[in-house]
Write an enzyme that holds these catalytic residues in place. Structure first.
Site, short mmCIF file in Angstrom:
data_model
loop_
_atom_site.label_atom_id
_atom_site.label_comp_id
_atom_site.label_asym_id
_atom_site.label_seq_id
_atom_site.Cartn_x
_atom_site.Cartn_y
_atom_site.Cartn_z
N LYS A 129 28.34 35.87 33.66
CA LYS A 129 29.66 36.31 34.10
C LYS A 129 29.61 36.44 35.61
O LYS A 129 28.93 37.32 36.16
CB LYS A 129 30.02 37.64 33.46
CG LYS A 129 31.41 38.10 33.87
CD LYS A 129 31.94 39.17 32.94
CE LYS A 129 33.39 39.45 33.19
NZ LYS A 129 33.66 40.11 34.46
N GLU A 185 36.04 30.63 38.41
CA GLU A 185 35.77 31.77 39.28
C GLU A 185 35.46 31.31 40.69
O GLU A 185 34.64 30.42 40.89
CB GLU A 185 34.54 32.50 38.68
CG GLU A 185 34.47 33.95 38.98
CD GLU A 185 35.45 34.79 38.15
OE1 GLU A 185 36.19 34.23 37.32
OE2 GLU A 185 35.46 36.01 38.36
N CYS A 448 48.06 70.44 30.35
CA CYS A 448 49.06 71.28 31.01
C CYS A 448 50.33 71.28 30.16
O CYS A 448 50.82 70.23 29.76
CB CYS A 448 49.33 70.71 32.39
SG CYS A 448 50.93 71.15 33.05
S1 IVH Z 1 35.88 33.33 30.17
C1 IVH Z 1 39.77 35.85 29.61
N1 IVH Z 1 33.67 33.05 31.52
O1 IVH Z 1 35.86 37.57 34.05
C2 IVH Z 1 39.64 34.43 29.74
N2 IVH Z 1 35.30 34.51 32.38
O2 IVH Z 1 36.73 40.09 32.91
C3 IVH Z 1 38.28 33.93 29.43
N3 IVH Z 1 34.68 35.57 34.50
O3 IVH Z 1 39.21 37.02 34.59
C4 IVH Z 1 37.40 34.10 30.55
N4 IVH Z 1 32.71 34.61 34.69
O4 IVH Z 1 37.73 35.33 35.71
C5 IVH Z 1 34.86 33.66 31.47
N5 IVH Z 1 31.66 32.67 32.58
C6 IVH Z 1 32.83 33.28 32.55
C7 IVH Z 1 33.26 34.17 33.55
C8 IVH Z 1 34.51 34.78 33.43
C9 IVH Z 1 33.58 35.44 35.24
C10 IVH Z 1 35.86 36.41 34.81
C11 IVH Z 1 37.17 35.75 34.53
C12 IVH Z 1 38.03 36.82 33.90
C13 IVH Z 1 37.18 38.03 34.01
C14 IVH Z 1 37.40 38.91 32.80
#
Ligand code: IVH
Length: 709
Positions: A129, A185, A448
Site C-alpha cells: 500500500k 498512486e 452532555c
Molecule cells: S486498491 C478503494 N491498491 O489507498 C479502491 N489502493 O486507503 C481500491 N492505495 O485511495 C484501491 N496503494 O489510493 C489500492 N496497492 C494499492 C494501493 C492503494 C495505495 C491507496 C488508494 C486509496 C487508498 C485507500
C-alpha cells in the site's frame, strides 16, 4: 483636545515601523499556512500573542496601519482552485485491518457474502500500500484526457496539466480500450524527498513533513513547471470505468496495464491461502525500510474480477479489498494535561496534551484517551488494560499512531511518576455549558445533557454539517465556524444559509467588519447558496444524529426516497404509530438503537424546529446520488426478499438490488413493489398476494438482474 494617537504617531520610531512590518509578514504567512495549506507554522498561543501585539501597535499608531492589515482579516481567501471533475466510477477508500485476526475476519466476510465455505479455494492478489495520493487517469482512444485527484470520492480536482509533467504517466497508449480510467498512486521517492527539502531549505522555501505531503503539495501546484521539477512517480493499482475488460483477474489486469506502458508495482503476489498472505505481509514489512518509497501496509484484493463485481462496494469501500496496516511506530513523552472535548453528540472525550514528540516522521502533541475507563486503565470489556495502570497528568507515556493516523497512548511508566500525583478526576458536568453529563449504563462515555443548547455541541454539529461528505461547504472551515459562532452569527445549520442576508452587505458585512475582500466574500456566499440543492442521503447524514453515519443515511435515503416521506414516517413513529415504527425498523440495516436515536431527535421540539428551519432554506432535495440508475428494471422499486436463494446469498442479492437502484425492505406493505420468494418463503409471500404485490421466484429474479459470472 490633542489627538493622542497622532501625537504618539509623530513619535513612532523606525524600530516600531520595522516591528510592525515583521508582524505583518509573520501573521500573513501564518494565515496562509493555516487556512490555505492546512499546515500551521505557529502554535495558537503564539499566533494570538503576535496578533494582539500588532493590534496594540495599530491602536497607538493608526496611520501606520496598512490598508490590508491581517488584524482585520478572518483568514486568507481560499487558494485559487483547480477545476472540478466528476469520476465516472467513484474513488473509494479501503477498509483497514490492524491484525492477522482482522484479515481473517475480512476473508470470512467475503466468503459469507459469496456463500463460500472455508474450504473453497479463493485467491487474493497482494501488493504494497503506497503512502501517496490517489489519482485517476482517463484515457480516451489511447490519449490521456484527464488526471483527477480523489477529492470527495465523487468529484476531484482536475490536475491534468500537472500530471502531464510526470514522465512515468504516458500521454498516449497503443492498443488501450477506447475508454479507460486508470487508478493509481502518485508518490515521491525518499531520495527525491530529501533532496527537495534540501533545495527548499537553501532557497528559504517551504519544507515538507513527509514524502506524502511533499507529493500532495507538488501535484497541487498552480504552476505545472513546479510540479515538473519535483520528480513525482506513479504506480497504477486498479481501474475505474473501462470499455472492455483488461483481464480475468486483478493480476492479469495489472500485467496488461504494464504492457501498455503504465508503471505497476513489481513486488506483488497472488496468494492461494491465508499462510501465503501472512508470509507476504511479513516479507514486505521486512523490506519496508529498504524500499525507495514509503508504504504503510499491504492491500489484499480478491483476485477474480467477476467476484469483485459480485461483491461490489459499500458506500465507502469495496467489499473485495482490505488494507492490512503495519503496526505504527512508538515514542515516549510527557503527558502534560488531560483536557475534555465535547463532541457533536455531546460525548465528553478526554484528550491528552503531550510534549511534542516525533512518531514515525510526524510531530504528535495530542492523543485521544477515548473515555474515563480508558484513563482509569479499564477496557470496554471491564478488563484492565495497560496492566490496569491509570493515566495521570505529568506521566511519562508511550504514544503510537493507530493505523498511522490517530495518536493513542499505549503505555505508561509509573516508575517515573513523581510523588503527589493524583488520579485524574473525570468531570461529571459538561465543561462547555455546565449541564450534567451522565453516563448511561450501556454507554462507555459521559454525554452532555445540554443538547443543541450547548455551545460546544453547536459548533461541532456545524462543523459536521459543512464537512466533505455532508454539505461539503469548502469555504467554511472549522476556524470560520468557530468565529461566526462566537460572534452569534451561527447557532444551527439553517443560520449558514442566512449569512448572506446578515453579513453580505451593510456595516456588519464581511467586508466592512471583518476586512474580507469583496471577491472572497461573494465566493463564500455563492458556495453556500449552491448547497441549497442537496441529495437526500447527504442531508440525512449532515443532521448529525447519533448512530446515523453515512451508510445508515444512504439506506434511509434509498428507502424513503424523499424528505417528506422520511419526515412523515418519523413524525408518526414519534407518536407511536405502529405502521410507521415497523416501517422504520424494516429498513435494511436499521435496528432498535438507530430507530431510537432517530425518534429521539425527531421528538425533541428544539431539534425538530432546527431541522424544519434547515429544510425551509433548501431549494431542492434530490434522490440518493448512488441510485441514479434509470435504465435498470428495478430502479426505484422497493423489494422484499423472503426464503432462501440457491444461486446467491441474501447479502449478495440485496447488494445487487441496491446497486441497481432498488430499495430493500424487511416487511411487505403497500409500498412494496416486488417480492422475491426463494425456497421456503412463508407468510411474506402470502401477504404480498393479499396486497396484490408482484411475487417472483429465484429464476425470474436472476433473469431480471442478470447473473454475474
Ligand atoms: S486498491 C478503494 N491498491 O489507498 C479502491 N489502493 O486507503 C481500491 N492505495 O485511495 C484501491 N496503494 O489510493 C489500492 N496497492 C494499492 C494501493 C492503494 C495505495 C491507496 C488508494 C486509496 C487508498 C485507500
Amino acid at each position: 483636545m490633542v489627538d493622542e494617537s497622532t501625537e504618539i504617531n509623530a513619535a513612532a520610531s523606525d524600530d516600531t515601523l520595522s516591528e510592525m512590518r515583521d508582524l505583518y509578514s509573520i501573521i500573513r504567512q501564518a494565515n496562509e499556512a493555516y487556512y490555505q495549506n492546512d499546515e500551521p507554522v505557529l502554535v495558537d498561543a503564539e499566533y494570538d500573542k503576535k496578533k494582539e501585539r500588532l493590534r496594540q501597535l495599530e491602536r497607538r499608531y493608526p496611520n501606520l496601519k496598512a490598508v490590508d492589515s491581517p488584524t482585520g482579516k478572518v483568514g486568507a481567501p481560499p487558494a485559487e482552485g483547480f477545476k472540478k471533475a466528476r469520476h465516472e466510477v467513484p474513488m473509494l477508500s479501503l477498509d483497514n485491518a490492524f491484525s492477522v485476526e482482522e484479515v481473517l475476519e475480512f476473508d470470512a466476510k467475503v466468503r459469507r457474502f459469496l456463500g463460500w465455505d472455508i474450504g473453497t479455494p479463493l485467491e487474493y492478489d497482494a501488493e504494497p500500500k503506497i503512502d501517496g495520493l490517489s489519482l485517476s487517469l482517463t484515457y480516451v482512444d489511447g490519449l490521456l484526457r484527464r488526471a483527477t485527484t480523489r477529492g470527495d470520492g465523487t468529484t476531484g480536482e482536475d490536475v491534468t496539466r500537472n500530471a502531464q509533467t510526470i514522465p512515468e504517466i504516458p500521454e498516449r497508449i497503443e492498443g488501450a480500450p477506447s475508454f479507460m480510467e486508470v487508478r493509481g498512486e502518485i508518490y515521491m521517492g525518499r531520495e527525491e524527498f530529501k533532496s527537495l527539502n534540501e533545495r527548499q531549505e537553501a532557497a528559504s522555501g517551504k519544507t515538507y513533513m513527509n514524502p506524502r505531503n511533499a507529493a500532495a503539495g507538488s501535484l497541487r501546484q498552480i504552476d505545472p513547471e513546479i510540479t515538473r521539477n519535483r520528480k513525482l512517480q506513479f504506480f497504477a493499482h486498479g481501474f475505474g470505468k473501462i470499455s472492455e475488460p483488461l483481464g480475468a483477474t486483478h493480476a492479469q489486469a495489472m500485467t496488461r496495464l504494464s504492457e501498455m506502458g503504465l508503471p505497476t508495482n513489481p513486488i506483488t503476489k497472488t496468494c492461494s491461502n491465508f499462510n501465503e498472505m501472512k508470509e507476504y505481509f511479513e516479507g514486505i514489512e521486512q523490506q519496508r525500510s529498504r524500499l525507495a518509497y514509503d508504504i504503510d501496509g499491504v492491500v489484499f484484493k480478491v483476485s477474480r474480477i467477476s467476484l469483485q463485481t459480485r461483491l461490489g462496494s459499500s458506500s465507502t469501500a469495496p467489499r473485495w479489498a482490505v488494507s492490512a496496516k503495519f503496526p505504527g511506530e512508538t515514542a515516549w513523552t510527557t503527558l502534560r494535561r488531560i483536557e475534555i472535548q465535547v463532541g457533536r453528540t455531546g460525548a465528553l472525550s478526554p484528550v491528552a496534551r503531550l510534549d511534542p514528540v516525533t512518531v514515525g516522521g510526524v510531530v504528535v502533541s495530542n492523543a485521544t484517551l477515548h473515555n474515563e475507563d480508558y484513563i482509569a486503565g479499564v477496557g470496554s470489556d471491564g478488563q484492565p488494560i495497560r496492566d490496569g495502570k491509570d493515566l495521570r497528568e505529568g506521566d511519562w507515556v508511550k504514544v503510537y499512531r493507530a493505523g498511522d493516523v490517530i495518536p493513542k497512548v499505549a503505555d505508561v511508566d509509573c516508575s517515573r511518576r513523581k510523588g503527589g500525583s493524583t488520579r485524574f478526576e473525570f468531570p461529571k458536568a459538561c465543561p462547555a455549558c455546565g449541564s450534567a453529563a451522565p453516563r448511561e449504563e450501556t454507554d462507555a462515555v459521559r454525554r452532555c445533557g445540554g443538547d443543541i443548547a450547548c455551545p460546544a455541541q453547536q459548533v461541532e454539529r456545524l462543523k459536521h454539517f459543512v464537512s466533505r461528505n455532508a454539505f461539503n461547504v469548502e469555504g467554511l472551515g472549522d476556524r470560520l465556524i468557530e468565529q461566526f459562532h462566537s460572534e452569534g452569527l451561527l447557532r444551527q445549520p439553517a443560520d449558514i444559509f442566512k449569512l448572506r442576508k446578515r453579513i453580505g452587505s451593510g456595516e456588519n458585512s464581511l467586508q466592512e467588519w471583518h476586512g474580507w475582500g469583496a471577491k472572497s466574500a461573494s465566493k463564500l456566499f455563492d458556495e453556500i447558496d449552491s448547497r441549497r440543492s442537496i441529495s437526500l442521503n447527504r442531508l440525512i447524514f449532515a443532521l448529525g444524529i447519533r448512530h446515523v453515519g453515512e451508510g445508515v443515511a444512504d439506506r434511509l435515503a434509498l428507502h424513503f426516497g424523499t424528505w417528506s416521506a422520511f419526515d412523515e414516517t418519523l413524525t408518526s413513529a414519534c407518536e407511536r404509530n405502529e405502521n410507521a415504527l415497523s416501517e422504520l425498523v424494516s429498513v435494511e440495516g436499521i435496528g432498535e438503537t438507530i430507530a431510537k436515536s432517530l425518534i429521539g431527535a425527531f421528538s425533541d421540539p428544539n431539534i425538530k424546529k432546527a431541522m424544519d428551519g434547515l429544510v425551509n432554506e433548501l431549494k431542492d432535495i434530490q434522490d440518493v446520488e448512488r441510485a441514479q440508475i434509470s435504465d435498470s428494471p428495478i430502479s426505484g422499486i422497493t423489494i422484499v426478499f423472503t426464503g432462501t436463494l440457491a444461486a446467491m446469498t441474501r447479502a449478495e442479492a440485496k447488494a445487487r438490488a441496491e446497486a441497481l437502484g432498488a430499495r430493500i425492505s424487511g416487511s411487505v406493505s403497500a409500498r412494496t413493489g416486488l417480492v422475491v420468494a426463494g425456497q421456503g418463503s412463508g407468510s411474506k409471500g402470502k401477504k404480498a398476494q393479499e396486497l396484490g404485490v408482484r411475487v417472483i421466484d429465484e429464476a425470474e429474479w436472476l433473469d431480471l438482474v442478470g447473473k454475474a459470472g
